[in-house]
Structure formats: C-alpha cells, structure tokens
Design an enzyme around this catalytic site. Structure first.
Site, PDB file in Angstrom:
ATOM      1  N   SER A  63       0.966  -1.434  -0.187  1.00 48.38           N
ATOM      2  CA  SER A  63      -0.072  -0.023  -0.152  1.00 48.38           C
ATOM      3  C   SER A  63       1.029   1.411  -0.149  1.00 48.38           C
ATOM      4  O   SER A  63       0.243   2.583   0.023  1.00 48.38           O
ATOM      5  CB  SER A  63      -1.244   0.453   1.629  1.00 48.38           C
ATOM      6  OG  SER A  63      -1.800  -0.861   0.973  1.00 48.38           O
ATOM      7  N   LYS A  66       0.304   2.996  -2.760  1.00 52.18           N
ATOM      8  CA  LYS A  66      -0.835   4.513  -3.066  1.00 52.18           C
ATOM      9  C   LYS A  66      -0.173   6.064  -3.330  1.00 52.18           C
ATOM     10  O   LYS A  66      -0.990   6.637  -3.544  1.00 52.18           O
ATOM     11  CB  LYS A  66      -2.321   4.047  -2.571  1.00 52.18           C
ATOM     12  CG  LYS A  66      -2.921   3.161  -1.932  1.00 52.18           C
ATOM     13  CD  LYS A  66      -3.276   2.029  -0.815  1.00 52.18           C
ATOM     14  CE  LYS A  66      -3.711   0.894  -1.208  1.00 52.18           C
ATOM     15  NZ  LYS A  66      -3.621  -0.463  -1.354  1.00 52.18           N
ATOM     16  N   TYR A 187      -4.467  -2.414 -10.381  1.00 56.34           N
ATOM     17  CA  TYR A 187      -4.344  -2.134  -8.660  1.00 56.34           C
ATOM     18  C   TYR A 187      -2.970  -3.176  -8.319  1.00 56.34           C
ATOM     19  O   TYR A 187      -2.114  -2.745  -7.578  1.00 56.34           O
ATOM     20  CB  TYR A 187      -5.413  -2.474  -8.437  1.00 56.34           C
ATOM     21  CG  TYR A 187      -5.932  -2.044  -6.251  1.00 56.34           C
ATOM     22  CD1 TYR A 187      -4.781  -1.711  -5.857  1.00 56.34           C
ATOM     23  CD2 TYR A 187      -6.277  -3.424  -5.883  1.00 56.34           C
ATOM     24  CE1 TYR A 187      -4.999  -1.333  -4.447  1.00 56.34           C
ATOM     25  CE2 TYR A 187      -5.506  -3.799  -4.339  1.00 56.34           C
ATOM     26  CZ  TYR A 187      -5.223  -2.349  -3.803  1.00 56.34           C
ATOM     27  OH  TYR A 187      -5.204  -2.660  -2.024  1.00 56.34           O
ATOM     28  N   TYR A 239      -4.144   2.773   8.409  1.00 57.10           N
ATOM     29  CA  TYR A 239      -5.322   2.113   8.353  1.00 57.10           C
ATOM     30  C   TYR A 239      -5.896   2.578   9.915  1.00 57.10           C
ATOM     31  O   TYR A 239      -6.216   3.910   9.821  1.00 57.10           O
ATOM     32  CB  TYR A 239      -4.486   1.263   8.176  1.00 57.10           C
ATOM     33  CG  TYR A 239      -3.798   0.096   7.314  1.00 57.10           C
ATOM     34  CD1 TYR A 239      -4.105  -0.229   6.315  1.00 57.10           C
ATOM     35  CD2 TYR A 239      -2.636  -0.667   8.070  1.00 57.10           C
ATOM     36  CE1 TYR A 239      -3.266  -0.768   5.330  1.00 57.10           C
ATOM     37  CE2 TYR A 239      -1.406  -0.922   6.573  1.00 57.10           C
ATOM     38  CZ  TYR A 239      -2.092  -0.930   5.378  1.00 57.10           C
ATOM     39  OH  TYR A 239      -1.098  -1.478   5.031  1.00 57.10           O
ATOM     40  N   VAL A 257       1.687  -3.614   3.817  1.00 51.21           N
ATOM     41  CA  VAL A 257       1.255  -5.201   4.671  1.00 51.21           C
ATOM     42  C   VAL A 257       2.748  -5.969   4.049  1.00 51.21           C
ATOM     43  O   VAL A 257       3.059  -6.817   5.102  1.00 51.21           O
ATOM     44  CB  VAL A 257       0.059  -5.538   4.457  1.00 51.21           C
ATOM     45  CG1 VAL A 257      -0.832  -5.035   4.736  1.00 51.21           C
ATOM     46  CG2 VAL A 257       0.165  -6.480   2.638  1.00 51.21           C
TER      47      VAL A 257
HETATM   48  N1  GLU Z   1      -2.895  -5.544  -1.114  1.00 50.05           N
HETATM   49  C1  GLU Z   1      -3.266  -5.515  -0.436  1.00 50.05           C
HETATM   50  C2  GLU Z   1      -5.195  -6.062  -0.861  1.00 50.05           C
HETATM   51  O1  GLU Z   1      -5.703  -4.969  -1.992  1.00 50.05           O
HETATM   52  C3  GLU Z   1      -3.058  -4.237  -0.009  1.00 50.05           C
HETATM   53  C4  GLU Z   1      -1.751  -3.905   1.010  1.00 50.05           C
HETATM   54  C5  GLU Z   1      -1.742  -3.155   1.423  1.00 50.05           C
HETATM   55  O2  GLU Z   1      -3.050  -3.057   2.266  1.00 50.05           O
HETATM   56  O3  GLU Z   1      -0.185  -2.829   2.089  1.00 50.05           O
HETATM   57  O4  GLU Z   1      -5.803  -6.279  -0.272  1.00 50.05           O
END
Ligand code: GLU
Length: 303
Positions: A63, A66, A187, A239, A257
C-alpha cells in the site's frame, strides 16, 4: 545530529520486539518472507544517507504505492480528484465494504483500497499504460531499481475477492468508469511493486522538500499539493491506526502490509523502515517503534 549512531542505537534497542507480530499471509507470496528481515534508511534533502540492516534488500511495498498513485493523479487532475474520493480518515479496515456501502461508493480517502482503485480509474482516463507510467514515475524520483513482482501480482489476483467486491460495488455506484478487471490489473500491479528502504526513502524525498526532487531540482507537486499529500499521510496513512501513529510518531507516513513504512520530516529528510512482522492493524510492529524512538530521541516531528 549523529543519525548513524542513533540508527544503530535504535536498531539494537528494538530487537526484543521480534516475534510480537505476524507476517502477512493473506497471499502465499507474502507469507514466505523471512520475518527477521529489518532495514532502515534515512535520506536527507541535502544529500546525506544513513542506513543500517537490510536497507538495500527489496520487499513488497504494497500500500505504500498508493502514495505514488495519488501523486501521479494530483499532477494530472489536481483538485478534481476530490469529487470522487474523500480526505477523511476511515477508522475502518483498509478493505472495508461496510463503510463504502454506507457512503454510496465514495471512498473515504485515497489510501484505503477503494480510494486507490478510484484514483487508478481516474489515471486510466489520462494514461495509455498506467503500469509503465508508474515505474517511470518512481524512476524519475531518482530510484531506478523498481519493478513488479509477478508472483505477488498473480497471488493478489488469485485471492483478490474483496478487491473485486470493492471495485464492483463502486461501479454499481458509478464511481468506476473502466472495466473492473482493467482497474484491478493496475491495482494488483501497484501492490506488487518491489523496492528497498533505500529506494523508498530516496523516492519520497520530494515530499520532504516542498514537492521538488532535491537531486534534480525538478518539481513534482506544488508546495500546496505537497502539503495535501503529507496531510493525508498523517491522517490516513496507517489504516485504522493512523491516530496512534500521529500520536506516537507525529510525522506524515504510509505503511504497507509487506512490513514497510515511509515517513517524512518536512524540509529535512525521509525515512523508510522494513520489518515484515505486522500488528493486528497491518502495520509493522518494529517499524512503528523505530519511528517513535526516532522522533522522541531527536525531538523532531511536525508538531
Ligand atoms: N494488497 C493488499 C490488498 O489489496 C493491500 C496491501 C496493503 O494494504 O498494504 O488487500
């Protein structure tokens, strides 16, 4: 400030925290990472570099991508972006469907999955090949050694049930214009980007330098756009533990993550930490502690 000595001190001090978190295993490709990996890299706006541990080993940035996604979209559509995605912390898990339903397909912010997916949908309107453009963008930020990890990409795709649900749901609410699979392809690619702490710290330096890449003088974002990206990282970058990060660390940052965290001290430096063991929110246990100790010991934060 003797950053190298401080880094070594913190590196040793957090060692007892190994074993307190869990490596992400929602896809097999991530679960295979050695939980003992640990690196830190600091890059300053005036060209100094301080590193320790596995700072040059690549890992899945997940993430953290992003932030690149958002910066690319702001460069193209600027404020129009906020017609389709919000700027509020979510206080919910990053893949929450409940909140999205409640808010009729408008994601809370660009750093939760649904928010990044809308940003990708916007990029798709303007770019012929967003996957290539993303790598070129990171390379422009002075880090060449960036690529997609195909095993992670395939794994994300195979187990992407929730992400499919999010994009489909937003399409039902007319907040996704492109085919669901096209958005998801970009994505999953973004989630599979691999970089090192060195590369992440280097490529985030423009956010510590009012939007300008220190090495080249090239402006990536205006000063005001940079403020907005940093504000979003501070309030939404971790998060549903963003408040805790602001409280303990006091810096704009973004986690993934894969166990990576990047943060910036405006006008001064960027720092990336990697340690794959995560807490229950999905943030690196050791990464959070390293940054807390760093800001506490140096007395530096945005407050
Ligand atoms: N790849 C993860 C997902 O879309 C998100 C990764 C993250 O939050 O770092 O579930």
């Amino acid at each position: 400030m003797k950053f190298q000595a401080l880094l070594e001190e913190i590196y040793n001090e957090v060692q007892p925290l190994f074993g307190q978190g869990q490596v992400a295993d929602y896809i097999p490709a991530l679960g295979k990472v050695d939980p003992r990996k640990f690196g830190i890299s600091i890059q300053t706006v005036n060209g100094q570099s301080f590193e320790t541990g596995d700072a040059n080993e690549k890992f899945s940035i997940q993430s953290i991508s992003k932030v690149f996604n958002l910066a690319m979209a702001i460069r193209i559509v600027d404020e129009q972006l906020w017609e389709r995605v919000g700027v509020e912390p979510s206080g919910n898990p990053f893949n929450s469907l409940v909140q999205l339903e409640h808010e009729r397909g408008i994601p809370r912010n660009p750093f939760i999955n649904s928010g990044a997916q809308v940003v990708i949908d916007i990029l798709l309107e303007h770019l012929d090949n967003p996957n290539e453009e993303m790598l070129s963008f990171v390379k422009k930020l002075r880090y060449e050694d960036v690529y997609y990890n195909d095993a992670v990409f395939q794994s994300e795709k195979e187990y992407g049930y929730t992400n499919q649900a999010l994009v489909n749901f937003m399409k039902a609410h007319k907040n996704i214009m492109h085919p669901v699979d096209t958005v998801l392809d970009v994505y999953y690619h973004q989630c599979s980007i691999e970089m090192s702490c060195h590369g992440l710290a280097k490529s985030f330096l423009f956010l510590a330098n009012n939007g300008i890449i220190p090495d080249t003088g090239e402006r990536i974002l205006t000063k005001s756009q940079t403020k907005r990206v940093n504000a979003l990282m501070l309030t939404c970058g971790f998060y549903d533990q963003a408040g805790m990060f602001a409280y303990h660390v006091g810096l704009p940052g973004k986690s993934g993550v894969g166990g990576g965290i990047v943060a910036v001290i405006p006008e001064e430096l960027s720092i990336a930490v990697w340690s794959p063991e995560l807490n229950t929110y999905g943030n690196s246990v050791i990464g959070m502690k390293v940054l807390e100790l760093l800001t506490t010991r140096t007395g530096k934060s945005v407050f």
